[in-house]
Design a protein around this motif. Structure first.
Motif, mmCIF file in Angstrom:
data_model
loop_
_atom_site.group_PDB
_atom_site.id
_atom_site.type_symbol
_atom_site.label_atom_id
_atom_site.label_comp_id
_atom_site.label_asym_id
_atom_site.label_seq_id
_atom_site.Cartn_x
_atom_site.Cartn_y
_atom_site.Cartn_z
ATOM 1 N N GLY A 278 47.176 35.270 49.349
ATOM 2 C CA GLY A 278 45.813 36.032 49.314
ATOM 3 C C GLY A 278 44.657 35.141 49.405
ATOM 4 N N HIS A 279 43.613 35.944 49.283
ATOM 5 C CA HIS A 279 42.292 35.087 49.166
ATOM 6 C C HIS A 279 42.023 35.128 47.791
ATOM 7 C CE1 HIS A 279 39.616 38.541 48.388
ATOM 8 N NE2 HIS A 279 38.618 37.692 48.444
ATOM 9 N N ASP A 280 42.593 35.593 47.176
ATOM 10 C CA ASP A 280 42.467 35.825 45.572
ATOM 11 C C ASP A 280 43.421 36.509 44.901
ATOM 12 O OD1 ASP A 280 42.186 38.716 46.142
ATOM 13 O OD2 ASP A 280 40.201 38.859 45.161
ATOM 14 N N VAL A 281 43.266 36.798 43.454
ATOM 15 C CA VAL A 281 44.234 37.251 42.648
ATOM 16 C C VAL A 281 43.672 38.573 41.975
ATOM 17 C CG1 VAL A 281 46.226 37.082 41.229
ATOM 18 C CG2 VAL A 281 45.338 34.827 42.397
ATOM 19 N N ASP A 282 44.343 39.744 42.043
ATOM 20 C CA ASP A 282 43.644 40.852 41.404
ATOM 21 C C ASP A 282 44.565 41.377 40.311
ATOM 22 O OD1 ASP A 282 41.416 41.459 43.697
ATOM 23 O OD2 ASP A 282 43.350 40.963 44.880
ATOM 24 N N PHE A 283 43.894 41.480 39.135
ATOM 25 C CA PHE A 283 44.763 42.178 38.018
ATOM 26 C C PHE A 283 43.967 43.331 37.420
ATOM 27 C CE2 PHE A 283 45.521 37.514 37.796
ATOM 28 C CZ PHE A 283 47.202 37.578 37.875
ATOM 29 N N GLY B 280 46.252 44.388 44.028
ATOM 30 C CA GLY B 280 45.686 43.957 45.453
ATOM 31 C C GLY B 280 46.795 43.365 46.287
ATOM 32 N N GLY B 281 46.548 42.389 47.102
ATOM 33 C CA GLY B 281 47.301 42.154 48.137
ATOM 34 C C GLY B 281 48.807 41.787 47.778
ATOM 35 N N PHE B 282 48.905 40.843 46.492
ATOM 36 C CA PHE B 282 50.176 40.705 45.965
ATOM 37 C C PHE B 282 51.213 41.697 45.466
ATOM 38 C CE2 PHE B 282 47.582 36.520 45.462
ATOM 39 C CZ PHE B 282 48.721 35.824 46.220
HETATM 40 MN MN MN Z 1 43.077 40.437 46.602
#
Ligand code: MN
Ligand code: CTP
Ligand code: MN
Length: 480
Positions: free
Chosen positions: A326-331, A317-319
């Motif tokens: 970010g608006h969230d954390v994606d893994f 994601g964005g990171f």
């Molecule tokens: Mn994200």
């Protein structure tokens, strides 16, 4: 590097063999090189000239309009370009101005290799005339960092996109999304519409909005939308986790205008996701920092490893694109043991629950079927097991709720760390280019449409780009 085997002349020797008759056979008629002596030195220039000629390249001693490739060892663009512009060449905008890496790669290949962006020495003060470096209409053929030099325009476009989406008007919504994405990729700020001639995806309406902003510092069309009650309300409602445009519209039609209206209306039944969305609204609308993302990575990594020691976790994601917030954390989480990835997420979720940090979980098992052709849907990872979570994490101020997304594709389909990197526009265009220009359908693995949807073995992200005939774009350049 090949470069290291080329001798570097240290002392000055007599001028290179200018004027010496050439006997080498010319193999590449339509390209003409010119080696810039600045920084290279005359004896190294002489040596490289001979090397190139021995491989069938034409090397010009004098810089004229016939030259197609200007090769420089001086990678400081501004003195080089000042010098080049001073030559009074009318064809300068057409020439490839490249660094020595293009030359060494071509020598190694014994043929002129394609000029890629990384070879180019970009003009630091591009004028309209030298601006023919073409910008692709596809986001996956542009390099877009997090630094947006045209925010004043793209912010306005994003308001228009949201408004069109609320009204379910898809054409103009897509048009403004694409235009915003093109402007985000520019290393310069648009200061006049005259400089936008060579840019793709900018239509009449887009240009009219830009013109207003250039002239008055704002767009009246956008200001009108921002002041519109319906827009404001839909924007507010959709900012809640679990509330999409459809639900927002339904609430608006019922006359609801604020959160307290929604929460006190007895006829409104919130689903589980929306209840959590309201409950943790303050926390999850606050941006997540990189440090918080890392801390979460450790928690999930630990959970995954407790289940299987060969689990692999990657931030996406964005990171992964280098964003600071970010608006969230994606893994992405997976394991080389085929099939095992399917049980990974439920067990991780269970563990987070035992640790008392799971505030919300919405799990979707895999619907992926390798024997079926990829879908045309824009969301690349739709079919893999995934979950949308809200977790409690500890920061300096105490506990806070954070949105976390996990996706778990099988290892062979998505070797880490590909997919879910985004941006959304980047991935849309990767799939659009594959379909329109390459006749392929793209899920996460490129697959040829003929014959019979044969899946191609995708090994790494680099392979996927190569397979699509694209230059590799680093994750931090995918902020389209
Ligand atoms: Mn994200
Ligand atoms: N994604 C997806 N399907 C979804 C949601 C997301 O495939 N239903 C993928 C998309 O590829 C998207 C990526 O997940 O590009 C990240 O989505 P998201 O977290 O919404 O956006 P980010 O780019 O990470 O931006 P932010 O920092 O705001 O989270
Ligand atoms: Mn996400």
């Amino acid at each position: 590097m090949f470069r290291s085997i080329l001798p570097r002349a240290r002392k000055r020797s007599k001028p290179a063999e200018a004027g010496v008759p050439r006997h080498e056979e010319v193999k590449f008629e339509d390209i003409r090189l010119y080696l810039v002596e600045r920084k290279m030195g005359s004896s190294r220039r002489g040596f490289l000239t001979q090397l190139a000629r021995s491989k069938g390249f034409i090397v010009e001693d004098i810089l004229s309009n016939d030259v197609t490739h200007v090769v420089s060892e001086d990678n400081q663009p501004s003195p080089l370009w000042t010098w080049l512009r001073g030559r009074g060449l009318k064809d300068l905008p057409r020439m490839h101005v490249v660094d020595i890496s293009w030359f060494t790669e071509s020598m190694r290949a014994s043929r002129p290799v394609a000029v890629e962006t990384r070879h180019r020495i970009q003009d630091t003060f591009p004028t309209a005339a030298t601006h023919v470096v073409t910008v692709s209409q596809y986001a996956c053929q542009r390099r877009t960092t997090t630094e947006n030099k045209n925010k004043i325009f793209t912010d306005a476009f994003e308001v228009l996109v949201d408004n069109y989406d609320f009204n379910e008007v898809t054409g103009p919504s897509l048009a403004f999304s694409r235009a915003a994405s093109v402007l985000k990729s520019l290393p310069w700020t648009v200061q006049s519409l005259d400089t936008t001639h060579n840019l793709p995806c900018l239509g009449e309406h887009t240009k009219a909005v830009m013109e207003e902003i250039l002239r008055y510092g704002r767009s009246f069309e956008v200001e009108k939308i921002l002041a519109d009650e319906r827009y404001q309300t839909l924007k507010l409602f959709t900012s809640v986790f679990g509330v999409g445009p459809k639900t927002a519209e339904k609430w608006y039609r019922r006359g609801l205008r604020s959160f307290s209206h929604v929460l006190t209306d007895p006829s409104i039944h919130l689903n589980r996701m929306q209840r959590s969305g309201f409950l943790h609204y303050g926390d999850i609308s606050r941006a997540v920092s990189k440090a918080e993302a890392r801390a979460l990575g450790n928690i999930i990594d630990e959970a995954a490893h407790a289940i299987t020691p060969d689990a692999v976790l990657a931030l996406t994601g964005g990171f992964r694109r280098g964003k600071e917030f970010g608006h969230d954390v994606d893994f992405i989480v997976t394991t080389p043991e085929l099939g095992k990835e399917e049980s990974l997420l439920p067990i991780i979720i269970d563990r987070l629950k035992q640790q008392g940090i799971l505030l919300f979980s919405d799990y979707h098992p895999s619907t992926f079927d390798a024997t079926r052709p990829p879908s045309r849907s824009f969301e690349a990872m739709d079919h893999f097991a995934k979950c949308f979570l809200i977790l409690a994490v500890e920061d300096r101020r105490g506990w806070r709720a954070v949105r976390v997304d996990l996706v778990s594709p099988p290892w062979i389909v998505s070797p880490l760390p590909s997919g879910w990197t985004g941006s959304r526009q980047f991935e849309r265009d990767l799939r659009r280019l594959a379909r329109l220009e390459r006749r392929m359908l793209l899920d996460t693995t490129p697959c040829s449409t003929k014959p019979r949807y044969r899946f191609l073995a995708a090994v790494t992200e680099k392979d996927i780009f190569a397979h699509l005939g694209l230059e590799y774009i680093e994750p931090w350049q995918r902020n389209a």
